[in-house]
Design a protein around this motif. Sequence first.
Motif, PDB file in Angstrom:
ATOM      1  N   GLU A  24       8.238 -41.096 -44.059  1.00 41.79           N
ATOM      2  CA  GLU A  24       9.466 -41.791 -44.535  1.00 41.79           C
ATOM      3  C   GLU A  24       9.766 -41.091 -45.897  1.00 41.79           C
ATOM      4  O   GLU A  24      10.927 -41.235 -46.344  1.00 41.79           O
ATOM      5  CB  GLU A  24       9.246 -43.083 -44.543  1.00 41.79           C
ATOM      6  CG  GLU A  24       9.585 -43.768 -43.224  1.00 41.79           C
ATOM      7  CD  GLU A  24      10.989 -43.596 -42.555  1.00 41.79           C
ATOM      8  OE1 GLU A  24      12.006 -43.971 -43.462  1.00 41.79           O
ATOM      9  OE2 GLU A  24      11.220 -42.989 -41.646  1.00 41.79           O
ATOM     10  N   PHE A  25       8.877 -41.070 -46.787  1.00 45.59           N
ATOM     11  CA  PHE A  25       8.971 -40.385 -48.013  1.00 45.59           C
ATOM     12  C   PHE A  25       9.785 -39.244 -48.030  1.00 45.59           C
ATOM     13  O   PHE A  25      10.773 -39.136 -48.717  1.00 45.59           O
ATOM     14  CB  PHE A  25       7.721 -40.402 -48.722  1.00 45.59           C
ATOM     15  CG  PHE A  25       7.697 -39.739 -50.177  1.00 45.59           C
ATOM     16  CD1 PHE A  25       8.362 -40.059 -51.347  1.00 45.59           C
ATOM     17  CD2 PHE A  25       7.122 -38.380 -50.171  1.00 45.59           C
ATOM     18  CE1 PHE A  25       8.280 -39.496 -52.391  1.00 45.59           C
ATOM     19  CE2 PHE A  25       7.414 -37.528 -51.382  1.00 45.59           C
ATOM     20  CZ  PHE A  25       7.907 -38.152 -52.350  1.00 45.59           C
ATOM     21  N   LYS A  27      11.505 -37.970 -45.661  1.00 45.83           N
ATOM     22  CA  LYS A  27      12.745 -38.284 -45.156  1.00 45.83           C
ATOM     23  C   LYS A  27      13.786 -38.462 -46.375  1.00 45.83           C
ATOM     24  O   LYS A  27      14.950 -37.949 -46.428  1.00 45.83           O
ATOM     25  CB  LYS A  27      12.899 -39.182 -43.906  1.00 45.83           C
ATOM     26  CG  LYS A  27      14.255 -39.414 -43.658  1.00 45.83           C
ATOM     27  CD  LYS A  27      14.027 -40.661 -42.632  1.00 45.83           C
ATOM     28  CE  LYS A  27      15.547 -41.240 -42.351  1.00 45.83           C
ATOM     29  NZ  LYS A  27      15.639 -42.032 -41.024  1.00 45.83           N
ATOM     30  N   SER A  28      13.445 -39.528 -47.143  1.00 43.98           N
ATOM     31  CA  SER A  28      14.057 -39.942 -48.134  1.00 43.98           C
ATOM     32  C   SER A  28      14.363 -38.905 -49.422  1.00 43.98           C
ATOM     33  O   SER A  28      15.605 -38.873 -49.969  1.00 43.98           O
ATOM     34  CB  SER A  28      13.783 -41.220 -48.655  1.00 43.98           C
ATOM     35  OG  SER A  28      12.404 -41.295 -49.546  1.00 43.98           O
ATOM     36  N   LYS A  29      13.268 -38.319 -49.686  1.00 45.30           N
ATOM     37  CA  LYS A  29      13.286 -37.334 -50.793  1.00 45.30           C
ATOM     38  C   LYS A  29      14.020 -36.065 -50.468  1.00 45.30           C
ATOM     39  O   LYS A  29      14.624 -35.309 -51.027  1.00 45.30           O
ATOM     40  CB  LYS A  29      11.726 -37.117 -50.987  1.00 45.30           C
ATOM     41  CG  LYS A  29      11.806 -36.308 -52.428  1.00 45.30           C
ATOM     42  CD  LYS A  29      11.739 -37.141 -53.408  1.00 45.30           C
ATOM     43  CE  LYS A  29      11.796 -36.364 -54.890  1.00 45.30           C
ATOM     44  NZ  LYS A  29      11.986 -37.289 -55.885  1.00 45.30           N
ATOM     45  N   GLY A  31      15.731 -35.363 -47.236  1.00 41.39           N
ATOM     46  CA  GLY A  31      16.809 -35.603 -46.257  1.00 41.39           C
ATOM     47  C   GLY A  31      16.504 -34.983 -44.913  1.00 41.39           C
ATOM     48  O   GLY A  31      17.501 -34.629 -44.245  1.00 41.39           O
ATOM     49  N   HIS A  34      13.238 -37.508 -39.696  1.00 43.28           N
ATOM     50  CA  HIS A  34      11.452 -38.081 -39.345  1.00 43.28           C
ATOM     51  C   HIS A  34      11.477 -38.212 -37.788  1.00 43.28           C
ATOM     52  O   HIS A  34      12.272 -39.231 -37.370  1.00 43.28           O
ATOM     53  CB  HIS A  34      11.437 -39.252 -40.066  1.00 43.28           C
ATOM     54  CG  HIS A  34      10.149 -39.824 -39.806  1.00 43.28           C
ATOM     55  ND1 HIS A  34       9.664 -41.297 -40.236  1.00 43.28           N
ATOM     56  CD2 HIS A  34       8.897 -39.290 -39.269  1.00 43.28           C
ATOM     57  CE1 HIS A  34       8.549 -41.684 -39.870  1.00 43.28           C
ATOM     58  NE2 HIS A  34       7.974 -40.496 -39.333  1.00 43.28           N
TER      59      HIS A  34
END
Length: 192
Positions: A24-25, A27-29, A31, A34
């Motif tokens: 998840e990290f 994915k947010s970092k 883009g 996931h």
Amino acid sequence: MADSARYNLALFGPAGSGKGTQAEFLKSKLGVEHIATGEMLREERARGTDLGQTVGTYLAAGRLVPDEVIVAMIRHRLEAPQADAGFVLDGFPRTVAQARALRDVLGNLDRPLDLAMVLEVPTEELIKRLSNRAKVEDRDDDTPEVIEERLRVYHDQTEPVLDYLADFVQVARIDGTKQVDEVSREILQAVG
Ligand code: ADP
């Protein structure tokens, strides 16, 4: 990394090693998409389809669903436009046969895996984490017997995948016992 605009990553680690959190990290970092096979299978089970019912028996026992079932699902996800910006695989490939299938699918898409990362955590710590998680989350595979089976399956079937991949993909081993933020930092460093 050859193409800095796109990251094709796979995250490994036994149950309780923190794969989902770190994916998840990423994915947010970065883009990236996931792709979590355990989640996909739990969703299929929740739909109550025939396939979902079959899948449910494997999940409850902590055993791997048949390769062809999961490979079909993954192919679909990797071929979808959402994966164009890159992806992080969480929970796949879990067998050497799945890793071979992945190599084929990615070869056809002309998008090879860039990096595999492994979160390493000793077994006693994993059992502690998973037993605590069982108290807050309602997962029917977090009973002591099933936890033991999932860890055994990882050792027997998934660790060989890392040897298989190491011939053509960089494999970064990361200490998963550290604080979540520190693990994230080391992961980003490995991604480069
Ligand atoms: P964990 O890593 O904590 O075991 P996951 O959510 O990744 O949790 O997986 C839960 C269950 O889903 C596994 O025990 C297995 O039954 C099934 N599963 C997940 N990924 C795969 C896969 N690639 N191949 C076969 N079964 C899978």
